[in-house]
Design an enzyme around this catalytic site. Sequence first.
Site, PDB file in Angstrom:
ATOM      1  N   ILE A   1       0.837  -1.212   0.000  1.00 17.16           N
ATOM      2  CA  ILE A   1       0.000   0.000   0.000  1.00 17.16           C
ATOM      3  C   ILE A   1       0.870   1.260   0.000  1.00 17.16           C
ATOM      4  O   ILE A   1       0.565   2.245  -0.680  1.00 17.16           O
ATOM      5  CB  ILE A   1      -0.954  -0.029   1.218  1.00 17.16           C
ATOM      6  CG1 ILE A   1      -1.942  -1.194   1.081  1.00 17.16           C
ATOM      7  CG2 ILE A   1      -1.682   1.302   1.360  1.00 17.16           C
ATOM      8  CD1 ILE A   1      -2.790  -1.468   2.328  1.00 17.16           C
TER       9      ILE A   1
ATOM     10  N   ASP B   1      14.461   1.666  10.703  1.00 15.40           N
ATOM     11  CA  ASP B   1      13.543   0.789  11.436  1.00 15.40           C
ATOM     12  C   ASP B   1      12.633   1.716  12.228  1.00 15.40           C
ATOM     13  O   ASP B   1      13.078   2.437  13.116  1.00 15.40           O
ATOM     14  CB  ASP B   1      14.325  -0.142  12.373  1.00 15.40           C
ATOM     15  CG  ASP B   1      13.392  -1.112  13.092  1.00 15.40           C
ATOM     16  OD1 ASP B   1      12.210  -0.770  13.320  1.00 15.40           O
ATOM     17  OD2 ASP B   1      13.855  -2.216  13.436  1.00 15.40           O
TER      18      ASP B   1
ATOM     19  N   TYR C   1      -3.001  -7.377  16.972  1.00 14.00           N
ATOM     20  CA  TYR C   1      -3.070  -6.552  15.759  1.00 14.00           C
ATOM     21  C   TYR C   1      -4.356  -5.719  15.763  1.00 14.00           C
ATOM     22  O   TYR C   1      -4.329  -4.518  15.511  1.00 14.00           O
ATOM     23  CB  TYR C   1      -3.017  -7.463  14.528  1.00 14.00           C
ATOM     24  CG  TYR C   1      -3.119  -6.733  13.213  1.00 14.00           C
ATOM     25  CD1 TYR C   1      -1.992  -6.187  12.607  1.00 14.00           C
ATOM     26  CD2 TYR C   1      -4.345  -6.579  12.559  1.00 14.00           C
ATOM     27  CE1 TYR C   1      -2.082  -5.514  11.391  1.00 14.00           C
ATOM     28  CE2 TYR C   1      -4.442  -5.908  11.349  1.00 14.00           C
ATOM     29  CZ  TYR C   1      -3.313  -5.379  10.764  1.00 14.00           C
ATOM     30  OH  TYR C   1      -3.410  -4.696   9.565  1.00 14.00           O
TER      31      TYR C   1
HETATM   32  P1  NDP Z   1       3.321  -5.051   3.451  1.00 10.10           P
HETATM   33  O1  NDP Z   1       3.770  -6.162   4.331  1.00 10.10           O
HETATM   34  O2  NDP Z   1       3.477  -5.191   1.988  1.00 10.10           O
HETATM   35  O3  NDP Z   1       4.021  -3.694   3.891  1.00 10.10           O
HETATM   36  C1  NDP Z   1       4.367  -3.402   5.217  1.00 10.10           C
HETATM   37  C2  NDP Z   1       5.338  -2.242   5.183  1.00 10.10           C
HETATM   38  O4  NDP Z   1       5.686  -1.883   6.531  1.00 10.10           O
HETATM   39  C3  NDP Z   1       6.631  -2.591   4.460  1.00 10.10           C
HETATM   40  O5  NDP Z   1       7.033  -1.494   3.692  1.00 10.10           O
HETATM   41  C4  NDP Z   1       7.600  -2.813   5.594  1.00 10.10           C
HETATM   42  O6  NDP Z   1       8.936  -2.551   5.232  1.00 10.10           O
HETATM   43  C5  NDP Z   1       7.100  -1.799   6.607  1.00 10.10           C
HETATM   44  N1  NDP Z   1       7.566  -2.104   7.954  1.00 10.10           N
HETATM   45  C6  NDP Z   1       7.175  -3.122   8.751  1.00 10.10           C
HETATM   46  N2  NDP Z   1       7.890  -3.111   9.895  1.00 10.10           N
HETATM   47  C7  NDP Z   1       8.732  -2.059   9.809  1.00 10.10           C
HETATM   48  C8  NDP Z   1       9.724  -1.527  10.663  1.00 10.10           C
HETATM   49  N3  NDP Z   1      10.003  -2.068  11.877  1.00 10.10           N
HETATM   50  N4  NDP Z   1      10.425  -0.440  10.257  1.00 10.10           N
HETATM   51  C9  NDP Z   1      10.162   0.117   9.056  1.00 10.10           C
HETATM   52  N5  NDP Z   1       9.235  -0.328   8.208  1.00 10.10           N
HETATM   53  C10 NDP Z   1       8.536  -1.416   8.574  1.00 10.10           C
HETATM   54  O7  NDP Z   1       1.803  -4.836   3.835  1.00 10.10           O
HETATM   55  P2  NDP Z   1       0.695  -3.733   3.440  1.00 10.10           P
HETATM   56  O8  NDP Z   1       1.143  -2.849   2.346  1.00 10.10           O
HETATM   57  O9  NDP Z   1      -0.557  -4.469   3.295  1.00 10.10           O
HETATM   58  O10 NDP Z   1       0.617  -2.916   4.817  1.00 10.10           O
HETATM   59  C11 NDP Z   1       0.547  -1.507   4.884  1.00 10.10           C
HETATM   60  C12 NDP Z   1      -0.399  -1.104   5.996  1.00 10.10           C
HETATM   61  O11 NDP Z   1      -1.725  -1.509   5.652  1.00 10.10           O
HETATM   62  C13 NDP Z   1      -0.088  -1.757   7.358  1.00 10.10           C
HETATM   63  O12 NDP Z   1      -0.226  -0.783   8.375  1.00 10.10           O
HETATM   64  C14 NDP Z   1      -1.170  -2.817   7.481  1.00 10.10           C
HETATM   65  O13 NDP Z   1      -1.451  -3.130   8.816  1.00 10.10           O
HETATM   66  C15 NDP Z   1      -2.310  -2.133   6.779  1.00 10.10           C
HETATM   67  N6  NDP Z   1      -3.389  -3.033   6.348  1.00 10.10           N
HETATM   68  C16 NDP Z   1      -3.144  -4.020   5.421  1.00 10.10           C
HETATM   69  C17 NDP Z   1      -4.168  -4.877   5.065  1.00 10.10           C
HETATM   70  C18 NDP Z   1      -3.974  -5.967   4.059  1.00 10.10           C
HETATM   71  O14 NDP Z   1      -4.896  -6.804   3.891  1.00 10.10           O
HETATM   72  N7  NDP Z   1      -2.862  -6.042   3.352  1.00 10.10           N
HETATM   73  C19 NDP Z   1      -5.506  -4.756   5.649  1.00 10.10           C
HETATM   74  C20 NDP Z   1      -5.656  -3.672   6.581  1.00 10.10           C
HETATM   75  C21 NDP Z   1      -4.619  -2.857   6.908  1.00 10.10           C
HETATM   76  P3  NDP Z   1      10.191  -3.514   5.629  1.00 10.10           P
HETATM   77  O15 NDP Z   1       9.625  -4.746   6.282  1.00 10.10           O
HETATM   78  O16 NDP Z   1      10.861  -3.800   4.338  1.00 10.10           O
HETATM   79  O17 NDP Z   1      11.011  -2.668   6.567  1.00 10.10           O
END
Ligand code: NDP
Length: 252
Positions: free
Chosen positions: A22, A63, A157
Amino acid sequence: MSLSQFRLDGKVALITGGNRGIGLATAQLFAEAGARCMLTARSETDDSRALTETGEHAFHAADITDPAAPDELVEATLKRFGRFDILVNNAGVADGGDFHDFDDARLARIMDTNLIAPFRVARSAVRPMLAQSSGAIVNIGSISGYVANKPQLQVAYNSSKAAIHQMTSVMAFEYAARGIRVNALAPGYIRTRMAIDGMEDPDMSKVWADNTPMGRFGTPEEMANCVLFLASDAASFVTGATLVADGGYITH
Ligand code: NDP
């Protein structure tokens, strides 16, 4: 009244979790809408590099759970682009399991990433927005902030996302008269890495799709469209809202 209110020309956005899913789709749409974007995640991907390689946008690895990261990210954005208009507070992680067995380390990871970090990033972002008396924050919540998911159990979550919705509402109240709008997006099931395992599991996927009245999952691009609206001047009278984009999931 003009369609140009949906554009972001001249605006600068920080997008957490901007390397995929997203966050990346939002960055790509924002770029098309005229914004300059600072993307952040722990590491770049080929897809995010394709955007930043143009030189119009930048990537700052961090991070998000590091307490120093939020100020560093805002400072890096200001240093590179000279202003700070939009925060998309999107980075997040999911984890599930029985409530009675959910250990402290997993609880801390969920809360640190999905609640404490977005709180700190928003706090850091509000400061330059206050100085320029304008800004828009879009926090990424979830339908999990409203309902229990089926069939998977994921109370930590869901609790973190409910807190994001309430943080959105109270921040909006606090800053409404000072030019800063704060809204949230609550996605349903979206085809990203976070949800892909469940979507590829025929049993789980069927439950998710059956519970989504539209009968399908959403795309990152459909979420980006919603984020763009909330971040743009087209939403100038919208603050404290959580926009649900879930194919009808929470209607029943
Ligand atoms: P992804 O897993 O594709 O993306 C998650 C993102 O968060 C990645 O860019 C990841 O980067 C980043 N991230 C996670 N942990 C860290 C950290 N400690 N430091 C920096 N960056 C971090 O999932 P989505 O695109 O789906 O998720 C985006 C948002 O949408 C989230 O908040 C999720 O909860 C929310 N959401 C998603 C849904 C779905 O069905 N997909 C439904 C409802 C909400 P990296 O790990 O490379 O650092």
